[in-house]
Design a protein around this motif. Structure first.
Motif, short mmCIF file in Angstrom:
data_model
loop_
_atom_site.label_atom_id
_atom_site.label_comp_id
_atom_site.label_asym_id
_atom_site.label_seq_id
_atom_site.Cartn_x
_atom_site.Cartn_y
_atom_site.Cartn_z
N PHE A 74 4.18 5.65 2.34
CA PHE A 74 3.78 4.34 2.84
C PHE A 74 3.30 4.44 4.29
O PHE A 74 3.96 5.08 5.11
CB PHE A 74 4.96 3.37 2.82
CG PHE A 74 5.59 3.21 1.48
CD1 PHE A 74 5.17 2.23 0.61
CD2 PHE A 74 6.62 4.06 1.08
CE1 PHE A 74 5.76 2.08 -0.63
CE2 PHE A 74 7.21 3.92 -0.16
CZ PHE A 74 6.78 2.93 -1.02
N GLU B 161 4.20 7.37 8.86
CA GLU B 161 4.37 7.10 7.44
C GLU B 161 5.84 7.24 7.07
O GLU B 161 6.59 7.97 7.73
CB GLU B 161 3.57 8.09 6.59
CG GLU B 161 2.09 7.97 6.70
CD GLU B 161 1.34 9.00 5.88
OE1 GLU B 161 0.27 8.67 5.39
OE2 GLU B 161 1.83 10.16 5.74
N SER C 123 7.50 -1.00 -9.05
CA SER C 123 6.74 0.25 -9.09
C SER C 123 6.91 1.10 -10.34
O SER C 123 6.07 1.95 -10.63
CB SER C 123 7.11 1.11 -7.88
OG SER C 123 8.45 1.56 -8.01
N GLU D 49 0.83 -1.21 0.00
CA GLU D 49 0.00 0.00 0.00
C GLU D 49 0.87 1.26 0.00
O GLU D 49 1.81 1.38 0.78
CB GLU D 49 -0.88 -0.01 1.25
CG GLU D 49 -1.81 1.16 1.36
CD GLU D 49 -2.58 1.17 2.68
OE1 GLU D 49 -3.18 2.20 2.96
OE2 GLU D 49 -2.57 0.17 3.41
N TYR D 50 0.54 2.21 -0.90
CA TYR D 50 1.22 3.50 -0.93
C TYR D 50 0.40 4.48 -1.75
O TYR D 50 -0.53 4.11 -2.44
CB TYR D 50 2.65 3.37 -1.50
CG TYR D 50 2.72 3.04 -2.97
CD1 TYR D 50 2.82 4.04 -3.92
CD2 TYR D 50 2.68 1.72 -3.40
CE1 TYR D 50 2.88 3.74 -5.27
CE2 TYR D 50 2.76 1.41 -4.75
CZ TYR D 50 2.86 2.41 -5.68
OH TYR D 50 2.93 2.12 -7.01
N ARG D 51 0.77 5.76 -1.66
CA ARG D 51 0.19 6.80 -2.50
C ARG D 51 1.33 7.67 -3.01
O ARG D 51 2.42 7.66 -2.45
CB ARG D 51 -0.85 7.63 -1.74
CG ARG D 51 -0.28 8.55 -0.68
CD ARG D 51 -1.37 9.33 0.06
NE ARG D 51 -0.81 10.32 0.94
CZ ARG D 51 -0.38 10.10 2.17
NH1 ARG D 51 -0.45 8.89 2.69
NH2 ARG D 51 0.12 11.08 2.89
#
Length: 154
Positions: free
Chosen positions: A105, A146, A123, A2-4
């Motif tokens: 993250f 994070e 990625s 999960e990440y943005r």
């Protein structure tokens, strides 16, 4: 994993103090630095300085890891601070990070363990020549912390 992705189009001005950490012992030494900062009042001083007009979600206690995201040296500087627009107090210094692109993250400890073995392999990004940032939020925030990793497209 999960990440943005976050693009910060402004400089990050971070005020705080620098400590030396052994890379092989970072998972033990960094929490000890924060425990000591809480005991000696440094953490409280940082909280009082925290910037009041946030431009992004990177607002809280920050741990800046080294000079670049690739941790190759036996030791690195760990900069404990907060975003701050004023002059640094005499016992602190200012670190400036230029506008950049970040992979963010949840759960910094887990993210560190998986960054090199998973994220970078799949990625389409590689590490930028900037430090990673650990962001520690207050008790009510989810996630509690994070890891912000500077990236550039491959």
């Amino acid at each position: 994993m999960e990440y943005r992705i976050e693009h910060l189009d402004f400089e990050l001005r971070i005020v705080g103090k620098r400590k030396s950490v052994k890379t092989s012992k970072a998972f033990k030494e960094v929490p000890t630095l924060w425990d000591n900062a809480k005991k000696d009042g440094f953490m409280e001083a940082l909280i009082h300085m925290a910037w009041e007009n946030p431009k992004c979600t990177l607002e809280s206690l920050l741990g800046i890891c080294g000079k670049e995201a690739t941790m190759k040296d036996e030791q690195f500087d760990y900069f404990m601070g907060v975003r701050y627009e004023g002059e640094a107090p005499d016992d602190m210094e200012t670190l400036v990070i230029p506008p950049s692109l970040w992979a963010v993250f949840p759960n910094a400890v887990d993210a560190w363990k998986r960054l090199y073995s998973e994220f970078l392999l799949i990625s389409g990004y590689e590490l930028a020549d900037l430090p990673c940032i650990e962001c520690y939020y207050d008790l009510k925030h989810k996630p509690r912390n994070e890891l912000w990793v500077p990236i550039i497209p491959k």
